[in-house]
Scaffold this active site. Structure first.
Site, mmCIF file in Angstrom:
data_model
loop_
_atom_site.group_PDB
_atom_site.id
_atom_site.type_symbol
_atom_site.label_atom_id
_atom_site.label_comp_id
_atom_site.label_asym_id
_atom_site.label_seq_id
_atom_site.Cartn_x
_atom_site.Cartn_y
_atom_site.Cartn_z
ATOM 1 N N LYS A 83 0.858 -1.187 0.000
ATOM 2 C CA LYS A 83 0.000 0.000 0.000
ATOM 3 C C LYS A 83 0.894 1.237 0.000
ATOM 4 O O LYS A 83 1.791 1.352 0.850
ATOM 5 C CB LYS A 83 -0.868 -0.038 1.256
ATOM 6 C CG LYS A 83 -2.169 0.715 1.179
ATOM 7 C CD LYS A 83 -2.980 0.388 2.428
ATOM 8 C CE LYS A 83 -4.299 1.084 2.444
ATOM 9 N NZ LYS A 83 -4.968 0.913 3.743
HETATM 10 C C1 E4P Z 1 -8.433 1.778 3.793
HETATM 11 O O1 E4P Z 1 -7.582 1.041 3.347
HETATM 12 C C2 E4P Z 1 -8.286 2.527 5.036
HETATM 13 O O2 E4P Z 1 -7.537 1.748 5.939
HETATM 14 C C3 E4P Z 1 -9.596 2.806 5.712
HETATM 15 O O3 E4P Z 1 -10.693 2.406 4.958
HETATM 16 C C4 E4P Z 1 -9.691 4.152 6.329
HETATM 17 O O4 E4P Z 1 -10.936 4.281 6.971
HETATM 18 P P1 E4P Z 1 -11.266 5.427 8.032
HETATM 19 O O5 E4P Z 1 -11.530 6.673 7.297
HETATM 20 O O6 E4P Z 1 -12.484 4.921 8.739
HETATM 21 O O7 E4P Z 1 -10.053 5.521 8.932
#
Ligand code: E4P
Length: 217
Positions: A83
């Site tokens: 990522k």
């Molecule tokens: C995606 O990969 C992120 O980890 C995640 O969906 C972020 O979500 P949040 O906005 O609830 O922290």
């Protein structure tokens, strides 16, 4: 539509994987920190439970160090997805890793233009954050619609991984738009199973069945 769980909680991942509904896992540095575990051990543990893509995020900001981190993370398991943030260095890293056959998830996407760049960089997944856009009064699902249209126009293979999901209707709306993946907190995945009429109907069926005094076994 594929369902990923957005968590670093191993107990939750095991519990939900047993339902057969988990196609992958996404983590981020905040979730990893919350787990209290060593990051590399954590990703290895998740990879032992789930066979689909497991996103592990680099924490460097420059391309050279991102590549070094990615090379460490890649060695954990073949289904680790690197990522990277949607920055110039993140996309440069995305291109290098994708060219080399590594799965890449480009995260922190908040605009159609950013999603276009990620597709051009060969991303396996683009992660637009719908909840965080909704939180500031923007249209999260409008972004998903725009990205799906743009990717279809050019036949990009990059999958739209809807992230920052807050509730079941985000999942349903994303599915109606044809997004490939929803990544959601464990509680949201559990909510997808629920409907009060299912509970009510099941209770009525079983009450009537009990009156017969019969047993199938
Ligand atoms: C995606 O990969 C992120 O980890 C995640 O969906 C972020 O979500 P949040 O906005 O609830 O922290």
């Amino acid at each position: 539509m594929k369902f990923f769980v957005d968590t670093a909680d191993i107990a939750e991942i095991k519990d939900l994987a047993a339902t057969g509904m988990v196609d992958g896992v996404t983590t981020n540095p905040s979730l990893a920190a919350k787990s209290g575990k060593k990051f590399l051990d954590l990703i290895a543990e998740i990879c032992a439970v789930v066979t689909g893509p497991v996103s592990a995020e680099v924490t460097a900001l420059d391309h050279a160090t991102m590549m070094k981190e990615a090379n460490v993370l890649k060695k954990i398991a073949p289904h680790v997805t690197i990522k990277v943030p949607l920055t110039p260095d993140g996309l440069k890293t995305c291109k290098a890793l994708s060219d080399d056959g590594t799965m890449v998830n480009v995260t922190l996407c908040f605009s159609p233009a950013q999603a276009l760049l990620a597709a051009k960089a060969g991303a396996t997944f683009i992660s637009p954050f719908v909840g965080r856009l909704d939180d500031i009064g923007s249209d999260g699902m409008g972004l998903i619609s725009d990205i799906c249209t743009i990717y279809k126009n050019y036949g990009y293979k990059t999958e739209v991984l809807v992230a920052s999901i807050r509730h079941p209707m985000h999942v349903v709306s994303a599915a109606k738009l044809g997004a490939h993946v929803s990544t959601m907190p464990p509680a949201t995945l559990r909510q997808l199973f629920n409907h009060p009429l299912t509970d009510k109907g099941l209770k009525a069926f079983l009450d009537d069945w009990a009156k017969t005094g019969q047993s199938i076994l």
